[in-house]
Design a protein around this motif. Sequence first.
Motif, PDB file in Angstrom:
ATOM      1  N   TRP A  95       1.031  -1.406  -0.314  1.00  0.00           N
ATOM      2  CA  TRP A  95       0.103   0.075   0.143  1.00  0.00           C
ATOM      3  C   TRP A  95       0.282   1.582   0.401  1.00  0.00           C
ATOM      4  O   TRP A  95       2.026   1.609   0.511  1.00  0.00           O
ATOM      5  CB  TRP A  95      -0.714   0.247   1.327  1.00  0.00           C
ATOM      6  N   PRO A  96       0.626   2.146  -0.637  1.00  0.00           N
ATOM      7  CA  PRO A  96       1.070   3.525  -1.037  1.00  0.00           C
ATOM      8  C   PRO A  96       0.885   4.205   0.426  1.00  0.00           C
ATOM      9  O   PRO A  96      -1.022   4.184   0.133  1.00  0.00           O
ATOM     10  CB  PRO A  96       1.131   4.321  -2.172  1.00  0.00           C
ATOM     11  N   ASN A  97       1.390   4.826   1.245  1.00  0.00           N
ATOM     12  CA  ASN A  97       0.099   5.631   2.015  1.00  0.00           C
ATOM     13  C   ASN A  97       0.520   6.760   2.188  1.00  0.00           C
ATOM     14  O   ASN A  97       1.831   8.079   1.394  1.00  0.00           O
ATOM     15  CB  ASN A  97       0.842   5.285   3.676  1.00  0.00           C
ATOM     16  N   GLY A  98      -0.448   8.212   2.421  1.00  0.00           N
ATOM     17  CA  GLY A  98      -0.686   9.063   3.144  1.00  0.00           C
ATOM     18  C   GLY A  98       0.212  10.094   3.873  1.00  0.00           C
ATOM     19  O   GLY A  98       0.879   9.315   4.504  1.00  0.00           O
ATOM     20  N   PRO A  99       0.781  11.254   3.675  1.00  0.00           N
ATOM     21  CA  PRO A  99       0.945  12.067   4.792  1.00  0.00           C
ATOM     22  C   PRO A  99       0.337  12.500   5.977  1.00  0.00           C
ATOM     23  O   PRO A  99       0.933  11.815   6.965  1.00  0.00           O
ATOM     24  CB  PRO A  99       1.556  13.233   4.838  1.00  0.00           C
ATOM     25  N   ASP A 100      -0.662  11.583   5.981  1.00  0.00           N
ATOM     26  CA  ASP A 100      -2.012  12.554   7.113  1.00  0.00           C
ATOM     27  C   ASP A 100      -2.693  10.462   6.696  1.00  0.00           C
ATOM     28  O   ASP A 100      -2.636   9.350   6.603  1.00  0.00           O
ATOM     29  CB  ASP A 100      -2.742  13.253   6.450  1.00  0.00           C
ATOM     30  N   ARG A 101      -3.712  10.322   7.465  1.00  0.00           N
ATOM     31  CA  ARG A 101      -4.684   9.267   7.994  1.00  0.00           C
ATOM     32  C   ARG A 101      -5.558   9.060   6.023  1.00  0.00           C
ATOM     33  O   ARG A 101      -6.157   8.348   6.340  1.00  0.00           O
ATOM     34  CB  ARG A 101      -5.859   9.291   8.788  1.00  0.00           C
ATOM     35  N   VAL A 102      -5.176  10.108   5.822  1.00  0.00           N
ATOM     36  CA  VAL A 102      -5.704   9.728   3.904  1.00  0.00           C
ATOM     37  C   VAL A 102      -5.189   9.180   3.221  1.00  0.00           C
ATOM     38  O   VAL A 102      -3.716  10.169   2.786  1.00  0.00           O
ATOM     39  CB  VAL A 102      -7.115  11.223   3.536  1.00  0.00           C
ATOM     40  N   HIS A 103      -4.942   8.075   2.470  1.00  0.00           N
ATOM     41  CA  HIS A 103      -4.520   7.718   1.533  1.00  0.00           C
ATOM     42  C   HIS A 103      -4.699   6.853   0.502  1.00  0.00           C
ATOM     43  O   HIS A 103      -5.529   7.429  -0.135  1.00  0.00           O
ATOM     44  CB  HIS A 103      -4.107   6.269   2.035  1.00  0.00           C
ATOM     45  N   PRO A 104      -4.076   7.615  -1.056  1.00  0.00           N
ATOM     46  CA  PRO A 104      -3.459   7.036  -2.530  1.00  0.00           C
ATOM     47  C   PRO A 104      -4.521   6.338  -2.570  1.00  0.00           C
ATOM     48  O   PRO A 104      -4.592   5.081  -1.810  1.00  0.00           O
ATOM     49  CB  PRO A 104      -2.366   6.956  -2.912  1.00  0.00           C
ATOM     50  N   ARG A 105      -5.947   5.986  -2.969  1.00  0.00           N
ATOM     51  CA  ARG A 105      -6.643   5.262  -3.597  1.00  0.00           C
ATOM     52  C   ARG A 105      -7.593   5.424  -4.232  1.00  0.00           C
ATOM     53  O   ARG A 105      -8.068   6.693  -5.497  1.00  0.00           O
ATOM     54  CB  ARG A 105      -7.880   4.475  -2.151  1.00  0.00           C
ATOM     55  N   TYR A 106      -7.915   4.207  -5.374  1.00  0.00           N
ATOM     56  CA  TYR A 106      -8.298   4.021  -6.705  1.00  0.00           C
ATOM     57  C   TYR A 106      -8.428   5.099  -8.125  1.00  0.00           C
ATOM     58  O   TYR A 106      -8.842   6.015  -7.726  1.00  0.00           O
ATOM     59  CB  TYR A 106      -9.978   4.167  -6.032  1.00  0.00           C
ATOM     60  N   CYS A 107      -6.687   5.596  -8.022  1.00  0.00           N
ATOM     61  CA  CYS A 107      -6.184   6.696  -8.718  1.00  0.00           C
ATOM     62  C   CYS A 107      -6.477   6.453 -10.186  1.00  0.00           C
ATOM     63  O   CYS A 107      -6.594   7.248 -10.949  1.00  0.00           O
ATOM     64  CB  CYS A 107      -4.911   6.404  -8.280  1.00  0.00           C
ATOM     65  N   ARG A 108      -7.047   5.777 -10.220  1.00  0.00           N
ATOM     66  CA  ARG A 108      -7.605   5.599 -11.976  1.00  0.00           C
ATOM     67  C   ARG A 108      -8.295   4.288 -12.301  1.00  0.00           C
ATOM     68  O   ARG A 108      -8.306   3.507 -11.528  1.00  0.00           O
ATOM     69  CB  ARG A 108      -6.336   5.648 -12.961  1.00  0.00           C
ATOM     70  N   PRO A 109      -9.523   4.228 -12.878  1.00  0.00           N
ATOM     71  CA  PRO A 109     -10.489   3.202 -13.434  1.00  0.00           C
ATOM     72  C   PRO A 109      -9.593   1.690 -14.349  1.00  0.00           C
ATOM     73  O   PRO A 109      -7.902   2.263 -14.494  1.00  0.00           O
ATOM     74  CB  PRO A 109     -11.563   3.784 -13.916  1.00  0.00           C
TER      75      PRO A 109
END
Length: 238
Positions: A95-109
Motif C-alpha cells: 500500500w502507498p500511504n499518504g502523509p496523514d490519515r487519508v491515503h491514495p486509493r483508486y487512482c484510475r479505472p
Amino acid sequence: MTAMIIRTLIGGAVALGLAGAAQASDLKACTLPRDVVPAPAEVPPADQIHTDIPIAAYLLALYWSPEACRSNIPESDKAIQCEANSFGFTVHGLWPNGPDRVHPRYCRPSPPLSLKTVKANLCMTPSPWLLQHEWQAHGTCDWKTPEAYFKKARAVRAGLNVPDLQPEANGTMTAGQVRAAFLTRNRGLRAEGLNVRVNRDNRLTEVWVCLDLKFKPAACRGGNGTPDPVTIRVTPKR
C-alpha cells in the motif's frame, strides 16, 4: 475438483535495508484449481477515491491466513486458501500511504486482471477477488501496470524472512512474541516498524511491515497496534 501444482517464483531483489544480503528467492508452490477465474473489475465506493494524495511511505500488509480461514473473511478464497493449501502469512497488499490519515486509493479505472496475472500471484495472495481489489485500490496509485505492481509486492515479500507462528498450547501469544518472531529473522527491522493487528475478539489478523519511500524499513506512521505485553489469540496452522 481436479487440481494441479502451480509453481511461481517469489523473487526479485529489493532494497529493504536489512543487514547483510537479502534472502535468496525460493521457488514457492501451492495447489490451485484448474478453473481459476479472474474477478470482475471493482466499482470503487465514491468516498474512497483519493487521487490527489502524495505518497509519503509504503506498507506491506501480511494477513495471518489461518485466521482468515477460521473467520471466513470475504476477502479469502475458501477453496484455494483454506482447503487446498495451508498458508501462514499471505500478502494482503502493498500500500502507498499518504502523509496523514487519508491515503491514495483508486487512482484510475482498471479492467479485470488477466488470467495469467492472477495465476502468477495466487500463491502470494490466494484470492482472485483480493488481487483485483489490491491492484485497483492501491496499485493504480503508483504503478503503470498490474504486472509491475505485483512484481514489486513479490520482491518486497521475498526480501523478508517471514515466520510461521507457533502459539502456545492454549492458542495464545503476546503481541511482543509476534514482533520478536519477525525481528529475530530480519536484522534490519525494528519493533516500531511493525504494526500487530487484532480483531474485536483479540485474535491476530495481520502484521503490517512499514517502509519508507525507498522500501526500506521505517517506523509506522499510524502507530504499532497491539502493545507487546498484551496476550492475543493466534489461530494455529492446520
